[in-house]
Scaffold this motif. Structure first.
Motif: not given
Length: 86
Positions: A30-39
C-alpha cells in the motif's frame, strides 16, 4: 467507489484470506502505491501550473481530483491493513 463499498470489499477480502484463497495485503504494498499516487498528483499539479490551454487544464484538474480520491482510499486502506483482523 465510496468508503462503504470499499469497506465491504475489504470484509470480503478478509473472509477469502481466512479461507486461504488470497495473499495478504502488506503495508509495504500500500505504501508503494501511495507513493506512486502522490508523485502522480504532484506531477499533475506542476503540469496544471504550466498549462495555458483551458481545455487541457480542465482535463488535468479532473485527473488530479481522481488522484486525490485514490490517495484518500489508499490512506484508508493503509489504516485498515494496519488493524488486526477481527
Amino acid at each position: 467507489m465510496g468508503l462503504k463499498k470499499l469497506a465491504a470489499r475489504l470484509a470480503e477480502y478478509r473472509e477469502r484470506q481466512e479461507a486461504g484463497r488470497v495473499r495478504e495485503i502488506r503495508p509495504e504494498h500500500v505504501e508503494r502505491i501511495l507513493a506512486k499516487l502522490t508523485n502522480k498528483e504532484a506531477a499533475l499539479g506542476e503540469e496544471i501550473a504550466e498549462t495555458r490551454d483551458a481545455e487541457k487544464r480542465t482535463r488535468l484538474e479532473q485527473k488530479r481530483r481522481i488522484a486525490l480520491e485514490q490517495i484518500a482510499r489508499a490512506e484508508w486502506l493503509m489504516a485498515q491493513v494496519n488493524k488486526p483482523a477481527s
